[in-house]
Design an enzyme around this catalytic site. Structure first.
Site, mmCIF file in Angstrom:
data_model
loop_
_atom_site.group_PDB
_atom_site.id
_atom_site.type_symbol
_atom_site.label_atom_id
_atom_site.label_comp_id
_atom_site.label_asym_id
_atom_site.label_seq_id
_atom_site.Cartn_x
_atom_site.Cartn_y
_atom_site.Cartn_z
ATOM 1 C CG PHE A 16 46.825 -30.428 -17.399
ATOM 2 C CD1 PHE A 16 46.301 -30.988 -16.400
ATOM 3 C CD2 PHE A 16 46.700 -29.975 -18.532
ATOM 4 C CE1 PHE A 16 44.859 -31.660 -16.516
ATOM 5 C CE2 PHE A 16 45.107 -30.403 -18.869
ATOM 6 C CZ PHE A 16 44.312 -31.150 -18.039
ATOM 7 C CE1 TYR A 147 51.710 -24.723 -28.016
ATOM 8 C CE2 TYR A 147 49.661 -25.167 -29.442
ATOM 9 C CZ TYR A 147 50.455 -25.465 -28.505
ATOM 10 O OH TYR A 147 50.150 -26.748 -27.794
ATOM 11 C CE LYS A 151 53.081 -28.441 -29.116
ATOM 12 N NZ LYS A 151 53.838 -29.549 -28.174
ATOM 13 C CB ILE A 207 30.715 -15.824 -21.711
ATOM 14 C CG1 ILE A 207 30.627 -16.894 -20.573
ATOM 15 C CG2 ILE A 207 30.626 -16.348 -23.087
ATOM 16 C CD1 ILE A 207 29.261 -17.464 -20.712
ATOM 17 C CG PHE A 208 36.320 -13.785 -23.881
ATOM 18 C CD1 PHE A 208 36.633 -12.587 -23.601
ATOM 19 C CD2 PHE A 208 36.918 -14.695 -23.053
ATOM 20 C CE1 PHE A 208 37.431 -12.145 -22.417
ATOM 21 C CE2 PHE A 208 38.070 -14.239 -22.142
ATOM 22 C CZ PHE A 208 37.978 -13.176 -21.939
HETATM 23 C C1 UD1 Z 1 42.924 -24.085 -27.504
HETATM 24 C C2 UD1 Z 1 44.290 -24.177 -26.786
HETATM 25 C C3 UD1 Z 1 45.352 -23.635 -27.501
HETATM 26 C C4 UD1 Z 1 45.156 -24.066 -29.069
HETATM 27 C C5 UD1 Z 1 43.655 -23.839 -29.774
HETATM 28 C C6 UD1 Z 1 43.712 -24.577 -30.953
HETATM 29 C C7 UD1 Z 1 43.679 -24.565 -24.553
HETATM 30 C C8 UD1 Z 1 44.011 -23.831 -23.115
HETATM 31 N N1 UD1 Z 1 44.056 -23.817 -25.518
HETATM 32 O O1 UD1 Z 1 42.546 -22.801 -27.281
HETATM 33 O O2 UD1 Z 1 46.608 -23.990 -27.188
HETATM 34 O O3 UD1 Z 1 46.143 -23.251 -30.010
HETATM 35 O O4 UD1 Z 1 42.635 -24.504 -28.858
HETATM 36 O O5 UD1 Z 1 42.262 -24.113 -31.559
HETATM 37 O O6 UD1 Z 1 43.423 -25.743 -24.390
HETATM 38 N N2 UD1 Z 1 36.565 -18.573 -22.933
HETATM 39 C C9 UD1 Z 1 35.635 -17.643 -22.454
HETATM 40 N N3 UD1 Z 1 35.937 -17.426 -21.171
HETATM 41 C C10 UD1 Z 1 37.308 -17.383 -20.475
HETATM 42 C C11 UD1 Z 1 37.991 -18.031 -21.268
HETATM 43 C C12 UD1 Z 1 37.778 -18.530 -22.431
HETATM 44 O O7 UD1 Z 1 34.595 -17.314 -23.003
HETATM 45 O O8 UD1 Z 1 37.473 -16.985 -19.448
HETATM 46 C C13 UD1 Z 1 36.475 -18.868 -24.415
HETATM 47 C C14 UD1 Z 1 37.249 -18.502 -25.576
HETATM 48 O O9 UD1 Z 1 37.114 -17.171 -26.007
HETATM 49 C C15 UD1 Z 1 37.081 -19.708 -26.337
HETATM 50 C C16 UD1 Z 1 36.530 -20.808 -25.523
HETATM 51 O O10 UD1 Z 1 36.258 -20.257 -24.460
HETATM 52 O O11 UD1 Z 1 36.277 -19.393 -27.295
HETATM 53 C C17 UD1 Z 1 38.004 -21.850 -25.288
HETATM 54 O O12 UD1 Z 1 39.023 -21.028 -24.698
HETATM 55 P P1 UD1 Z 1 40.430 -21.623 -24.357
HETATM 56 O O13 UD1 Z 1 40.064 -22.658 -23.294
HETATM 57 O O14 UD1 Z 1 41.290 -20.715 -23.995
HETATM 58 O O15 UD1 Z 1 40.985 -22.477 -25.499
HETATM 59 P P2 UD1 Z 1 40.995 -22.258 -27.177
HETATM 60 O O16 UD1 Z 1 40.630 -20.939 -27.493
HETATM 61 O O17 UD1 Z 1 40.197 -23.436 -27.824
#
Ligand code: UD1
Length: 327
Positions: A16, A147, A151, A207-208
């Site tokens: 990506f 992870y 890093k 949304i979690f």
């Molecule tokens: C991100 C990084 C991860 C890193 C972390 C460090 C990405 C994809 N992941 O995780 O590699 O270790 O930061 O802090 O960039 N959510 C929803 N619904 C969904 C998916 C996610 O509500 O369908 C929420 C999650 O619960 C979270 C937020 O969106 O609160 C962001 O989630 P996500 O994109 O998975 O990234 P991080 O958890 O921040």
């Protein structure tokens, strides 16, 4: 951007972020080699410039392929990694072989091949769940996943290679990167890639938690520019920089913005918060501004709009392909 080097190697260049970096390097007139195992990267990300780059399919732990790919290279951008946190939790040893040992192979190859500079892709994951905000590079890292440990280890190796061997190294701690080509196919994919996919297919997003948790979303083209600035900067050796925007967007608001862009009608479904989910994440941006002159070019609104266009177009193209296949 004007570059002061002519040849670069991008590990993970079919991924990506890597593929956008390859695009920018080629556009700047650089001769680019790519090494990618295609474990998570996709050759389709490079299809449009396939004839203009030297592509090496292989693992970064394959010394022969790596050495060949690094031949005559002046700057090496190291992005190849097992990038899924849950995958490193499930497979701590296997992921360490790629993320720890692989990074060491890359640095060692750079040293032996007289590469001038290495830019290493790290992550804000190294900060862990320390509640202090914004995250500053001077904070003590608190990695809480394999992870993050991997890093952080990569950053340390990069610093040691700078101090011991004089290799110019810079590590970039990406916050939540989003943009075209981000793969939504895993439940652990970035939230924007998932929400975009839900929006264009009119599916219900999840949304979690309460949705008030927020993230510092940085557009992929800004991450590319941070890489290029790190490659040409005078004051970057042996250093670590955050790559974020300094702005944090709540997840609930994110879906609202995507809904407005797309005209999607669905209301989100709320599920319990993910274990270990942090409440708020935002980057301190002063250090990268001071040393690399970096500030994001893309507002969140603009980046989100461009990203939406891409997901909508991909969906259209996929629909057309399916129709052709069926007839
Ligand atoms: C991100 C990084 C991860 C890193 C972390 C460090 C990405 C994809 N992941 O995780 O590699 O270790 O930061 O802090 O960039 N959510 C929803 N619904 C969904 C998916 C996610 O509500 O369908 C929420 C999650 O619960 C979270 C937020 O969106 O609160 C962001 O989630 P996500 O994109 O998975 O990234 P991080 O958890 O921040």
């Amino acid at each position: 951007m004007k570059l002061n080097f002519n040849r670069a190697l991008v590990t993970g260049g079919a991924g990506f972020i890597g593929s956008h970096l390859v695009d920018a390097l080629v556009a700047a007139g650089c001769r680019v080699a790519v090494i990618d195992s295609l474990a998570t990267g996709a050759i389709s990300n490079l299809e449009h410039i396939r004839g203009q780059i030297a592509f090496h399919q292989g693992d970064i732990r394959d010394r022969k392929i790596l050495e060949k790919a690094a031949e005559n290279c002046e700057v090496l951008f190291h992005l190849a990694a097992v990038v899924s946190v849950p995958e490193t939790v499930a497979n701590p040893v296997e992921s360490a072989c790629v993320n720890d040992l692989g990074t060491l192979y890359v640095l060692e190859t750079a040293r032996r091949r007289n590469v001038k500079r290495v830019v290493f892709s790290s992550s804000c994951a190294v900060y862990g769940d320390d509640p202090a905000l914004p995250k500053q590079e001077s904070m003590l890292p608190q990695p809480c996943s394999p992870y993050a440990v991997q890093k952080l280890t990569g950053e340390h190796y990069a610093q040691v290679y700078h101090e011991l061997y004089g290799l110019e190294t810079t590590s970039l701690r990406y916050f939540n990167v989003y943009g075209p080509r981000q793969d939504p196919s895993s439940p652990y994919s970035g939230v924007i890639s998932l929400f975009m996919t839900h929006a264009v297919s009119d599916a219900v997003p999840v949304i979690f938690g309460d949705g008030h948790q927020s993230r510092d979303f940085v557009y992929v083209q800004d991450v590319v520019r941070a890489n290029l600035l790190a490659a040409v900067a005078d004051q970057a050796d042996g250093q670590v920089f955050n790559v974020g925007t300094g702005r944090s967007v709540p997840i609930k608001r994110l879906w609202e913005m995507i809904r407005m862009l797309s005209g999607a009608t669905r209301q989100p479904r709320y599920e319990p918060a993910r274990a270990g989910d942090i409440v708020k994440s935002v980057a301190g941006t002063a250090l990268i501004k001071k040393h690399l002159g970096f500030a994001p070019d893309y507002t969140f609104e603009r980046g989100l709009g461009l990203t939406f266009e891409w997901y909508r177009e991909s969906r259209r193209a996929e629909g057309a392909r399916r129709k052709t296949d069926a007839s």
